[in-house]
Design a protein around this motif. Sequence first.
Motif, PDB file in Angstrom:
ATOM      1  N   ARG A   6       0.804  -1.048   0.112  1.00 51.76           N
ATOM      2  CA  ARG A   6      -0.076   0.200  -0.102  1.00 51.76           C
ATOM      3  C   ARG A   6       0.998   1.801   0.275  1.00 51.76           C
ATOM      4  O   ARG A   6       0.663   2.801  -0.869  1.00 51.76           O
ATOM      5  CB  ARG A   6      -0.898  -0.383   1.064  1.00 51.76           C
ATOM      6  N   MET A   7       1.990   1.658   1.332  1.00 50.30           N
ATOM      7  CA  MET A   7       3.262   2.387   1.233  1.00 50.30           C
ATOM      8  C   MET A   7       3.463   2.501  -0.190  1.00 50.30           C
ATOM      9  O   MET A   7       4.120   3.885  -0.801  1.00 50.30           O
ATOM     10  CB  MET A   7       3.223   2.455   2.260  1.00 50.30           C
ATOM     11  N   THR A   8       4.104   1.765  -1.077  1.00 49.86           N
ATOM     12  CA  THR A   8       4.547   1.894  -2.232  1.00 49.86           C
ATOM     13  C   THR A   8       3.587   2.743  -2.759  1.00 49.86           C
ATOM     14  O   THR A   8       4.038   3.192  -3.666  1.00 49.86           O
ATOM     15  CB  THR A   8       5.638   0.647  -2.592  1.00 49.86           C
ATOM     16  N   ASN A   9       2.156   2.134  -3.135  1.00 48.94           N
ATOM     17  CA  ASN A   9       1.460   2.279  -4.942  1.00 48.94           C
ATOM     18  C   ASN A   9       1.142   3.723  -3.694  1.00 48.94           C
ATOM     19  O   ASN A   9       0.737   4.707  -4.400  1.00 48.94           O
ATOM     20  CB  ASN A   9       0.830   1.371  -4.267  1.00 48.94           C
ATOM     21  N   HIS A  10       1.145   4.240  -2.611  1.00 53.28           N
ATOM     22  CA  HIS A  10       0.577   5.474  -2.363  1.00 53.28           C
ATOM     23  C   HIS A  10       1.216   6.375  -2.504  1.00 53.28           C
ATOM     24  O   HIS A  10       1.353   7.631  -2.578  1.00 53.28           O
ATOM     25  CB  HIS A  10       0.218   5.386  -0.960  1.00 53.28           C
ATOM     26  N   GLN A  11       2.952   6.288  -2.525  1.00 54.51           N
ATOM     27  CA  GLN A  11       4.379   7.285  -2.589  1.00 54.51           C
ATOM     28  C   GLN A  11       3.427   7.002  -4.040  1.00 54.51           C
ATOM     29  O   GLN A  11       3.674   8.779  -4.719  1.00 54.51           O
ATOM     30  CB  GLN A  11       5.569   6.346  -2.344  1.00 54.51           C
ATOM     31  N   LYS A  43      11.596  15.973   0.166  1.00 53.17           N
ATOM     32  CA  LYS A  43      11.340  16.190  -1.030  1.00 53.17           C
ATOM     33  C   LYS A  43      11.143  14.921  -2.032  1.00 53.17           C
ATOM     34  O   LYS A  43      12.031  14.746  -1.163  1.00 53.17           O
ATOM     35  CB  LYS A  43      10.987  17.510  -1.355  1.00 53.17           C
ATOM     36  N   PRO A  44      10.929  14.132  -2.806  1.00 50.87           N
ATOM     37  CA  PRO A  44      11.352  13.673  -3.159  1.00 50.87           C
ATOM     38  C   PRO A  44      12.157  14.013  -4.457  1.00 50.87           C
ATOM     39  O   PRO A  44      12.306  14.703  -4.949  1.00 50.87           O
ATOM     40  CB  PRO A  44      10.049  12.714  -4.045  1.00 50.87           C
ATOM     41  N   GLU A  45      12.988  12.470  -4.367  1.00 46.36           N
ATOM     42  CA  GLU A  45      14.130  12.580  -5.703  1.00 46.36           C
ATOM     43  C   GLU A  45      13.185  11.969  -7.038  1.00 46.36           C
ATOM     44  O   GLU A  45      12.691  11.078  -6.494  1.00 46.36           O
ATOM     45  CB  GLU A  45      15.001  12.083  -5.201  1.00 46.36           C
ATOM     46  N   TYR A  46      13.898  12.609  -7.953  1.00 41.08           N
ATOM     47  CA  TYR A  46      12.842  12.142  -9.239  1.00 41.08           C
ATOM     48  C   TYR A  46      13.797  12.352 -10.261  1.00 41.08           C
ATOM     49  O   TYR A  46      15.106  13.280 -10.506  1.00 41.08           O
ATOM     50  CB  TYR A  46      11.574  12.404  -9.630  1.00 41.08           C
ATOM     51  N   ILE A  47      12.953  11.993 -11.339  1.00 41.73           N
ATOM     52  CA  ILE A  47      13.963  12.293 -12.877  1.00 41.73           C
ATOM     53  C   ILE A  47      13.258  13.019 -13.729  1.00 41.73           C
ATOM     54  O   ILE A  47      12.145  12.068 -13.616  1.00 41.73           O
ATOM     55  CB  ILE A  47      14.980  10.739 -13.048  1.00 41.73           C
ATOM     56  N   GLU A  48      13.471  13.745 -14.112  1.00 39.91           N
ATOM     57  CA  GLU A  48      12.318  14.536 -15.575  1.00 39.91           C
ATOM     58  C   GLU A  48      12.602  12.886 -16.225  1.00 39.91           C
ATOM     59  O   GLU A  48      14.067  13.047 -17.357  1.00 39.91           O
ATOM     60  CB  GLU A  48      13.203  15.818 -15.873  1.00 39.91           C
ATOM     61  N   GLY A 105      12.171   7.420  -1.464  1.00 39.96           N
ATOM     62  CA  GLY A 105      10.941   6.360  -0.902  1.00 39.96           C
ATOM     63  C   GLY A 105      11.236   4.883  -1.224  1.00 39.96           C
ATOM     64  O   GLY A 105      12.208   4.801  -1.377  1.00 39.96           O
ATOM     65  N   PHE A 106      10.271   3.961  -0.802  1.00 38.98           N
ATOM     66  CA  PHE A 106      10.277   2.580  -1.368  1.00 38.98           C
ATOM     67  C   PHE A 106      10.533   2.072  -2.715  1.00 38.98           C
ATOM     68  O   PHE A 106      11.273   1.836  -3.401  1.00 38.98           O
ATOM     69  CB  PHE A 106       9.163   2.138  -1.382  1.00 38.98           C
ATOM     70  N   TRP A 107      10.589   3.511  -3.747  1.00 39.95           N
ATOM     71  CA  TRP A 107      10.635   3.493  -5.136  1.00 39.95           C
ATOM     72  C   TRP A 107      12.850   4.111  -5.007  1.00 39.95           C
ATOM     73  O   TRP A 107      13.001   3.571  -6.461  1.00 39.95           O
ATOM     74  CB  TRP A 107       9.793   4.768  -6.269  1.00 39.95           C
ATOM     75  N   ALA A 141      13.595  -0.601  -4.308  1.00 38.18           N
ATOM     76  CA  ALA A 141      13.405  -1.165  -5.890  1.00 38.18           C
ATOM     77  C   ALA A 141      12.989  -0.703  -6.516  1.00 38.18           C
ATOM     78  O   ALA A 141      12.086  -0.045  -6.366  1.00 38.18           O
ATOM     79  CB  ALA A 141      12.993  -3.207  -5.455  1.00 38.18           C
ATOM     80  N   ARG A 142      12.431  -0.727  -7.924  1.00 41.30           N
ATOM     81  CA  ARG A 142      12.069  -0.341  -9.424  1.00 41.30           C
ATOM     82  C   ARG A 142      10.175  -0.815  -9.316  1.00 41.30           C
ATOM     83  O   ARG A 142       9.718  -0.402 -10.113  1.00 41.30           O
ATOM     84  CB  ARG A 142      12.156  -0.431 -11.091  1.00 41.30           C
ATOM     85  N   HIS A 143      10.117  -2.319  -8.566  1.00 36.49           N
ATOM     86  CA  HIS A 143       9.014  -2.349  -8.182  1.00 36.49           C
ATOM     87  C   HIS A 143       9.021  -3.318  -6.751  1.00 36.49           C
ATOM     88  O   HIS A 143       8.330  -3.723  -6.126  1.00 36.49           O
ATOM     89  CB  HIS A 143       9.249  -3.577  -9.211  1.00 36.49           C
TER      90      HIS A 143
END
Length: 474
Positions: free
Chosen positions: A351-356, A373-378, A397-399, A402-404
């Motif tokens: 749930r938390m991974t999907n929620h994130q 603040k989340p880190e990400y790739i544009e 976060g959980f992402w 791992a990727r899944h």
Amino acid sequence: MAAHQEKKSEERKRKSTQNDTQTSQAQWGRAWEVDWFSLASILFLLMFAPFIVYYFIMSCDQYQCSLTDPVVDLLMGNKHLSDIWNKTPPLTYRAAGIYTLWVTFQVFLYVFIPDLCHKFLPGYVGGVQEGAVTPAGVVNKYEINGLQAWIITHLLWFANAYYFHWFSPTIIFDNWIPLLWCANILGYVVSTFAMIKGYLFPTNAKDCKFTGNFFYDYMMGIEFNPRIGKWFDFKLFFNGRPGIVAWTLINLSYAAKQQELYGQVTNSMILVNVLQGIYVLDFFWNEAWYLKTIDICHDHFGWYLGWGDCVWLPYTYTLQGLYLVYHPVQLCTANAMGILILGLIGYYIFRMTNHQKDLFRRTNGNCKIWGKKPEYIECSYMSVDGTKFYSKLMTSGFWGWARHFNYTGDLMGSLAYCLACGFEHILPYFYIIYMMILLTHRCLRDEHRCLSKYGKDWKRYTAAVPYRLLPGVF
Ligand code: NDP
């Protein structure tokens, strides 16, 4: 809210003159080439999946859920195939009536009862919601009323069981094989209709996918979002209603059968009912989120979803409960607690991974994940008409683990259901074996699609988050 939606749709429509993306990116979600392995797997599933379901249910009915005894009997010449077949309950008028009533009732709840739950349940997102952008650039609207349908159906179920007594709560178990024939008929009719519709009157012709291979198209579907009228969406209806609403009812019917046969419901049956009940309720509570999952966002509607939702899901996802009717396992408290904890931790991760991801995507990254603040790739991608869209892939976060990681949580929960059945037979473990195959295949399928969608941006992402399911392992 309106301003936010306007901004989102402006963003969607934004065209870019610079074309720095690979041409293949415009092909995401369509024009798959059918390699021999996919074709072989499809032929195998088309031929054997209905037989596998029959074998499981028959082995419970005739062999106390032993998967090996029927084969031994046949090999030793103790029985012929015809003996097994002759002992199999046929399609009955009663089962046909129950099934028709059941599906009609779910269609009624889906089409005619607009959602009220979102008006009084804080935090619940229901009513009219938008799906994701399709490869042709379409954004579909959906009436999200699955939670309401689930509540009404279950209230009626309990009202009948404890008050009205119109029918026995064991009705599903008692008609399980005759109902299997009905579910198969619906599954095949729907999948065949969807294929014909894809050719003759598609809902959105630009979102159709023709590979030229009949079996592939039948299995994986031609139309992306087949609909009848404005609101009857095949994918949302078939997955949720005959599939997932039925899941908890089937388990309740198994519990009622245990009560009838043994005068008590075992703690393992309660565990299976509770853990799977949480999973089902979670699905309906988050039905709007489900619009952004692979089933709705990427899969076309063919036999895989049509037959799968009508037959595979209700018949194989409920094997633990069925097994427990024949083998009423009473777990010691320590084992029951251990399984409950495993199931709840699995659910929490799922749930938390999907929620994130959902929070991250909904707020366009303007949110906090684990207090930061989340880190990400544009990243960017193009739809078939050359419109360029922008997106983000989260790496924290959980992402970031791992990727899944959502699949990892799902697998832990699935293992818990199986463990509740003890170790006497393999049949209840089919679910975890199947989920491992399904979700590993999904990882690969999704990553193949994401690579063609995002190109080099996806490669940057996989370099930042190198593992798929288990950090350091896979
Ligand atoms: P995901 O929810 O993981 O969605 C994958 C998509 O999310 C990708 O295609 C991509 O889509 C986007 N994405 C991938 N990585 C990121 C990232 N780092 N940041 C933001 N977005 C990202 O997969 P599913 O839809 O398969 O699964 C949803 C849930 O349903 C899972 O928890 C799964 O376990 C469960 N499930 C259960 C099944 C069952 O039978 N019990 C069957 C299937 C799923 P985009 O194109 O938008 O970038």
